[in-house]
Design a protein around this motif. Structure first.
Motif, PDB file in Angstrom:
ATOM      1  N   ASP A  87      48.475  48.016  52.082  1.00  0.00           N
ATOM      2  CA  ASP A  87      48.176  46.681  52.576  1.00  0.00           C
ATOM      3  C   ASP A  87      46.874  46.129  51.999  1.00  0.00           C
ATOM      4  O   ASP A  87      46.666  44.924  51.949  1.00  0.00           O
ATOM      5  N   GLU A  88      45.990  47.005  51.527  1.00  0.00           N
ATOM      6  CA  GLU A  88      44.732  46.553  50.941  1.00  0.00           C
ATOM      7  C   GLU A  88      44.804  46.451  49.418  1.00  0.00           C
ATOM      8  O   GLU A  88      44.117  45.635  48.815  1.00  0.00           O
ATOM      9  N   ILE A  89      45.631  47.274  48.781  1.00  0.00           N
ATOM     10  CA  ILE A  89      45.686  47.271  47.322  1.00  0.00           C
ATOM     11  C   ILE A  89      46.534  46.111  46.785  1.00  0.00           C
ATOM     12  O   ILE A  89      46.281  45.594  45.708  1.00  0.00           O
ATOM     13  N   ARG A  90      47.516  45.684  47.558  1.00  0.00           N
ATOM     14  CA  ARG A  90      48.404  44.606  47.093  1.00  0.00           C
ATOM     15  C   ARG A  90      47.625  43.323  46.783  1.00  0.00           C
ATOM     16  O   ARG A  90      47.782  42.754  45.693  1.00  0.00           O
ATOM     17  N   PRO A  91      46.766  42.841  47.685  1.00  0.00           N
ATOM     18  CA  PRO A  91      46.003  41.635  47.338  1.00  0.00           C
ATOM     19  C   PRO A  91      45.085  41.845  46.131  1.00  0.00           C
ATOM     20  O   PRO A  91      44.873  40.934  45.340  1.00  0.00           O
ATOM     21  N   LEU A  92      44.560  43.053  45.991  1.00  0.00           N
ATOM     22  CA  LEU A  92      43.704  43.333  44.848  1.00  0.00           C
ATOM     23  C   LEU A  92      44.500  43.231  43.546  1.00  0.00           C
ATOM     24  O   LEU A  92      44.050  42.627  42.574  1.00  0.00           O
ATOM     25  N   LEU A  93      45.706  43.801  43.536  1.00  0.00           N
ATOM     26  CA  LEU A  93      46.538  43.748  42.340  1.00  0.00           C
ATOM     27  C   LEU A  93      47.076  42.342  42.067  1.00  0.00           C
ATOM     28  O   LEU A  93      47.349  41.998  40.924  1.00  0.00           O
ATOM     29  N   MET A  94      47.236  41.563  43.109  1.00  0.00           N
ATOM     30  CA  MET A  94      47.719  40.189  42.929  1.00  0.00           C
ATOM     31  C   MET A  94      46.634  39.288  42.355  1.00  0.00           C
ATOM     32  O   MET A  94      46.914  38.177  41.921  1.00  0.00           O
ATOM     33  N   GLY A  95      45.384  39.751  42.368  1.00  0.00           N
ATOM     34  CA  GLY A  95      44.316  38.998  41.735  1.00  0.00           C
ATOM     35  C   GLY A  95      43.574  38.035  42.630  1.00  0.00           C
ATOM     36  O   GLY A  95      42.609  37.423  42.195  1.00  0.00           O
ATOM     37  N   GLY A 100      40.280  34.752  42.817  1.00  0.00           N
ATOM     38  CA  GLY A 100      40.341  33.645  43.749  1.00  0.00           C
ATOM     39  C   GLY A 100      41.636  32.852  43.653  1.00  0.00           C
ATOM     40  O   GLY A 100      42.161  32.385  44.643  1.00  0.00           O
ATOM     41  N   ASP A 101      42.159  32.722  42.459  1.00  0.00           N
ATOM     42  CA  ASP A 101      43.391  31.957  42.240  1.00  0.00           C
ATOM     43  C   ASP A 101      44.387  32.847  41.492  1.00  0.00           C
ATOM     44  O   ASP A 101      44.035  33.480  40.491  1.00  0.00           O
ATOM     45  N   ARG A 102      45.609  32.869  41.959  1.00  0.00           N
ATOM     46  CA  ARG A 102      46.625  33.721  41.321  1.00  0.00           C
ATOM     47  C   ARG A 102      46.910  33.310  39.877  1.00  0.00           C
ATOM     48  O   ARG A 102      47.224  34.137  39.044  1.00  0.00           O
ATOM     49  N   LEU A 109      46.285  38.446  32.728  1.00  0.00           N
ATOM     50  CA  LEU A 109      47.327  39.386  32.298  1.00  0.00           C
ATOM     51  C   LEU A 109      47.937  38.957  30.969  1.00  0.00           C
ATOM     52  O   LEU A 109      48.162  39.776  30.070  1.00  0.00           O
ATOM     53  N   TYR A 110      48.207  37.663  30.834  1.00  0.00           N
ATOM     54  CA  TYR A 110      48.767  37.136  29.588  1.00  0.00           C
ATOM     55  C   TYR A 110      47.790  37.359  28.433  1.00  0.00           C
ATOM     56  O   TYR A 110      48.175  37.810  27.349  1.00  0.00           O
ATOM     57  N   GLN A 111      46.519  37.082  28.650  1.00  0.00           N
ATOM     58  CA  GLN A 111      45.508  37.256  27.603  1.00  0.00           C
ATOM     59  C   GLN A 111      45.383  38.720  27.199  1.00  0.00           C
ATOM     60  O   GLN A 111      45.277  39.041  26.008  1.00  0.00           O
TER      61      GLN A 111
END
Length: 136
Positions: A87-95, A100-102, A109-111
């Protein structure tokens, strides 16, 4: 080693197979525990078939690691396990916590992927123009 344990603490009618080993490393210890758990589950699945199949009658009722020990106290038992707090790692991996902004996370990731492709292409070009003699 493996020991047949005629009395595994449940009843006199069961036979368990216990892994008996002085283990030198916690990673090997964890792997043996995981393997024994998988074998125990498999043996449990075959237990009903064992009565009707002559080849399966010699299977133990259980497989345990009750006699698996750390060699000369090289590491602590029980083993320390590493788990991620999902539950804590998911937001971290989502960026969201890092950027601050997905969309910024997606851009990063693209870069990174684009940079990896460029480096791979440069390595190929360099390798094609500079033959490597194969000696170090």
């Amino acid at each position: 080693g493996l020991d047949y344990d005629e009395d595994d603490g449940r009843s006199r009618d069961t036979r368990g197979l216990a892994v008996r080993f002085d283990c030198p490393h916690p990673a090997l210890h964890a792997a043996l525990e995981e393997l024994a758990a998988t074998v125990d589950a498999t043996v449990g699945a075959f237990r009903q078939e064992a009565a009707s199949q002559p080849l399966l009658r010699g299977l133990p009722d259980r497989v345990t690691t009750g006699q698996l020990r750390a060699l000369s106290g090289r590491y602590a038992e029980p083993l320390e396990r590493f788990r991620l707090a999902e539950d804590e790692i998911r937001p971290l991996l989502m960026g969201t916590q890092l950027y601050g902004d997905r969309m910024l996370a997606v851009r990063e990731l693209y870069q990174n992927a684009l940079d990896a492709c460029r480096i791979r292409d440069m390595r190929r070009q360099y390798g094609a123009s500079t033959p490597w003699p194969g000696r170090i």
